[in-house]
Write an enzyme that holds these catalytic residues in place. Sequence first.
Site, PDB file in Angstrom:
ATOM      1  N   ASN A 177       0.347  -1.100   0.036  1.00 23.60           N
ATOM      2  CA  ASN A 177      -0.112   0.193  -0.330  1.00 23.60           C
ATOM      3  C   ASN A 177       0.522   1.299   0.205  1.00 23.60           C
ATOM      4  O   ASN A 177       2.155   1.057  -0.264  1.00 23.60           O
ATOM      5  CB  ASN A 177      -1.198  -0.040   1.153  1.00 23.60           C
ATOM      6  CG  ASN A 177       0.343  -0.078   2.821  1.00 23.60           C
ATOM      7  OD1 ASN A 177       0.860  -0.282   2.415  1.00 23.60           O
ATOM      8  ND2 ASN A 177      -0.765   1.357   3.064  1.00 23.60           N
ATOM      9  N   CYS A 188       1.683   3.179   1.896  1.00 26.70           N
ATOM     10  CA  CYS A 188       3.407   3.642   2.758  1.00 26.70           C
ATOM     11  C   CYS A 188       3.901   2.628   3.260  1.00 26.70           C
ATOM     12  O   CYS A 188       4.711   2.931   3.727  1.00 26.70           O
ATOM     13  CB  CYS A 188       2.573   4.554   4.332  1.00 26.70           C
ATOM     14  SG  CYS A 188       1.583   6.347   3.683  1.00 26.70           S
ATOM     15  N   GLU A 224       3.457  -0.235   4.408  1.00 26.31           N
ATOM     16  CA  GLU A 224       3.080  -1.336   6.101  1.00 26.31           C
ATOM     17  C   GLU A 224       2.619  -2.049   5.766  1.00 26.31           C
ATOM     18  O   GLU A 224       1.993  -3.344   6.612  1.00 26.31           O
ATOM     19  CB  GLU A 224       2.072  -0.112   7.078  1.00 26.31           C
ATOM     20  CG  GLU A 224       0.985   0.045   6.599  1.00 26.31           C
ATOM     21  CD  GLU A 224       1.008   1.270   6.477  1.00 26.31           C
ATOM     22  OE1 GLU A 224       1.750   2.208   5.503  1.00 26.31           O
ATOM     23  OE2 GLU A 224       0.134   2.256   6.375  1.00 26.31           O
TER      24      GLU A 224
HETATM   25  P1  ADP Z   1      -5.010   7.319   9.278  1.00 26.50           P
HETATM   26  O1  ADP Z   1      -3.830   8.163  10.599  1.00 26.50           O
HETATM   27  O2  ADP Z   1      -5.564   8.773   8.905  1.00 26.50           O
HETATM   28  O3  ADP Z   1      -5.364   6.638   9.048  1.00 26.50           O
HETATM   29  P2  ADP Z   1      -2.001   6.674   7.998  1.00 26.50           P
HETATM   30  O4  ADP Z   1      -0.902   7.930   8.058  1.00 26.50           O
HETATM   31  O5  ADP Z   1      -1.338   5.958   8.971  1.00 26.50           O
HETATM   32  O6  ADP Z   1      -3.647   7.019   8.610  1.00 26.50           O
HETATM   33  O7  ADP Z   1      -1.730   5.949   7.011  1.00 26.50           O
HETATM   34  C1  ADP Z   1      -2.563   4.784   7.179  1.00 26.50           C
HETATM   35  C2  ADP Z   1      -2.244   4.256   5.336  1.00 26.50           C
HETATM   36  O8  ADP Z   1      -3.695   5.310   5.088  1.00 26.50           O
HETATM   37  C3  ADP Z   1      -1.372   5.087   3.660  1.00 26.50           C
HETATM   38  O9  ADP Z   1      -0.308   3.914   4.244  1.00 26.50           O
HETATM   39  C4  ADP Z   1      -1.534   4.728   2.740  1.00 26.50           C
HETATM   40  O10 ADP Z   1      -2.243   3.256   2.580  1.00 26.50           O
HETATM   41  C5  ADP Z   1      -3.736   5.433   3.930  1.00 26.50           C
HETATM   42  N1  ADP Z   1      -3.687   7.096   3.707  1.00 26.50           N
HETATM   43  C6  ADP Z   1      -2.643   7.938   4.164  1.00 26.50           C
HETATM   44  N2  ADP Z   1      -2.958   8.860   3.949  1.00 26.50           N
HETATM   45  C7  ADP Z   1      -4.192   8.665   2.648  1.00 26.50           C
HETATM   46  C8  ADP Z   1      -4.685   9.713   1.544  1.00 26.50           C
HETATM   47  N3  ADP Z   1      -4.666  11.050   1.399  1.00 26.50           N
HETATM   48  N4  ADP Z   1      -5.352   8.750   1.143  1.00 26.50           N
HETATM   49  C9  ADP Z   1      -5.819   7.650   0.369  1.00 26.50           C
HETATM   50  N5  ADP Z   1      -5.171   6.552   1.557  1.00 26.50           N
HETATM   51  C10 ADP Z   1      -4.537   7.595   2.517  1.00 26.50           C
END
Ligand code: ADP
Length: 713
Positions: A367, A369, A371
């Site tokens: 995905n 980031c 993870e």
């Molecule tokens: P959150 O804190 O908003 O739950 P994270 O920063 O932990 O999200 O990111 C987790 C995952 O969510 C990312 O690896 C990606 O797959 C997805 N993600 C994060 N930001 C976005 C975004 N702006 N648009 C689409 N997917 C996102």
Amino acid sequence: YKDVYGKGKPIDIDPRDRKLSFSAIKVLASRYLLKDAKTWRFKETPQMMFRRVAHAIAEAEFVYCRNKGNSDEYCSEATKFWEEKFYEIMSDLRFLPNSPTLMNAGTRLGILSACFVIPVRDAITTPEGDGIYDAVRAQAIIFQQGGGTGFDFSELRPEGDIVASTGGVASGPISFMKMFDANTDVIKQGGKRRGANMGVLHVWHPDIEKFIDAKSGKLKDINLQNFNISVGVYDYFMDAVIKKSKVPLINPRRTNVRPDLGNDSRFYIISKARHYLNEDWVQEAILEELESKGGSIWIDETVMVTIDEAMAIAEDKDAIVKYEDASKLFEKIVRNAWDSGDPGLLFVDTINRRHPVWYLGKINATNPCGEQPLLPWESCNLGSIDLSKYVYIDSEGMPRIAWRQLAEDLRVIARFMDNVIDVAKWPLPQLEQAIKRTRKIGVGVMGWAYMLIKLGIPYDSVDAIYLAYHLAEWIEYNLALASIELAKERGSFPIYDSSKYKPTWLTAKPLEELLNIAGIKDRPSKKVLELLSDRPLVNWNYIEKLRKEVGMRNATLTSIAPTGTISILAGTSSSIEPIFAVAYERHVTVGTFIEIDPLFLEYLRKYELDNADMIKLVAERGSLSEIPFVPRSLKTLFRTAHDIEPKWHVLHQAVWQQWVCAGVSKTVNLRFDATVEDVREVYILAWLLGCKGITVYRDKSKAQQVIYVGVKM
Ligand code: ADP
């Protein structure tokens, strides 16, 4: 509150909402709290949002309960019981699910997971719906609801190759990526989030150099701005870098052996036959298959080839376009990563060697980031615990870790996460089918840096590494127990096979080995050993026995996400990152904030240093390292991402990774003056330490970055 309760009604703010910081409220108001479509007024407060989510996720309980033949009345009670538990851990900010769950649970939109991987086959469209334009469509649907998408573009034929149906020439993976990028730009206007992608190209692809250059130099602030890009590298490639030997570039289209096989199977064979045969576990698996299936390799549930065919595919001369110096490619990778942060690396062999359901096929992408390494069409819902909330002060005034409370919460969280899969509405049938066969969940952590500060342990210390390793083990252990318990109640995930399943706990590297590889000679202090002595014992043999008898509900349990937004909501440090700065400017979709780390402010108060001059000075510098009059202990505890040597960043990622089923998202933040050599060392160390991928970011290397350190106030 005015909006929700309407005019005239006294405003009675829920005390739990008062715990939320200003930034948390800003973020919630921007896209999380539901609004009336006509009046644009808020329909809920933060507590109402947590209640909506808890209620929606608990609904799965009712269905499971009824299926067992219980009465409606009993099942309503049971559902209510779990709803309260779910509400409690969220409203106390001890645990938060990923953003799509917070945004969408209990609404018309059904995607609750953050992570998706979409296949891209070498065709415009296919009857199965996995061609290039089918992927563009899937991407739009997922973005609309706030998910992030990852793609492996390696199956696309290289630029300049023949297109048989038209007699034309192919434009290659990089130009197709631009279309996915543009699609992201278009959708973000109306979607829930900005949109984020991971683009992967494997190092054997003929267009690999172009890919490595796609976001650097002149292109860095222009091209593929909605993508993180990563080169998929194999152990043979890293070996070739060190030995300075050559590696083949392979055209995925040109082959004469078993043309009936899909590309994915072909690559699986190539990598198995060419690169994996020396690996014991694959060899064993292949031999076992040969025995049971009469001399053929089992690729996935449908495809088989003979061992001779596999070797012929692996050595298919027609497919090899040329040989390239591995170190030349690697130099290009690290130079560009130094220049712009891209590309990162994915260690494809490590990912697949440690994939618990490896028998479903080879993983080629993650995905956005990093993870979540996933198979085509797979997704994963994430959720993170705020570790800093599990530090308490004992009767002697010493900080301690609430190990048992953590274990209890993990049991509730596993249930919550398993329910999410059932409650979600899946907009594409492939997505539903893929997740329901493995039921992967990804529990992660945030607030790690805050926890260390509260315990008085510097991030860049052996103590921190020791604690990380044992804490990660404790989390995995309790989730394993919880998932086995769920299996007893609800059954194992459908394709669970107790003899093939490869548990994460059997493949974790020992801590000593990691410290040796990183050249760390120090040993932990008494203080950390004492903290660890509170931890109840773990018994992995017992888990293995239970797993074999009972089964597992979820194929993967853990995954460490960046927690970019939910850490703001929880008011804690993000993921396993060190604090980025003690004061900083944060750029998010809804605006720019100047923030002072609240925990830092608390400590300044303790030392009676919270005067305006000091705060101004700290905010200007971003870091304490060069400021006089600040006590040494404060300086070591509040060392920021840039004060910390890269090696420690990588070590943190690597120790957590040992007990994490999926991946760990981490950015090794480098100072502006870091060298290309520093990046090279980080990338190689990450591979040696068993990370599944690696990303660096050198301060100010791009025109736009999310957070800046050192703000003139
Ligand atoms: P959150 O804190 O908003 O739950 P994270 O920063 O932990 O999200 O990111 C987790 C995952 O969510 C990312 O690896 C990606 O797959 C997805 N993600 C994060 N930001 C976005 C975004 N702006 N648009 C689409 N997917 C996102």
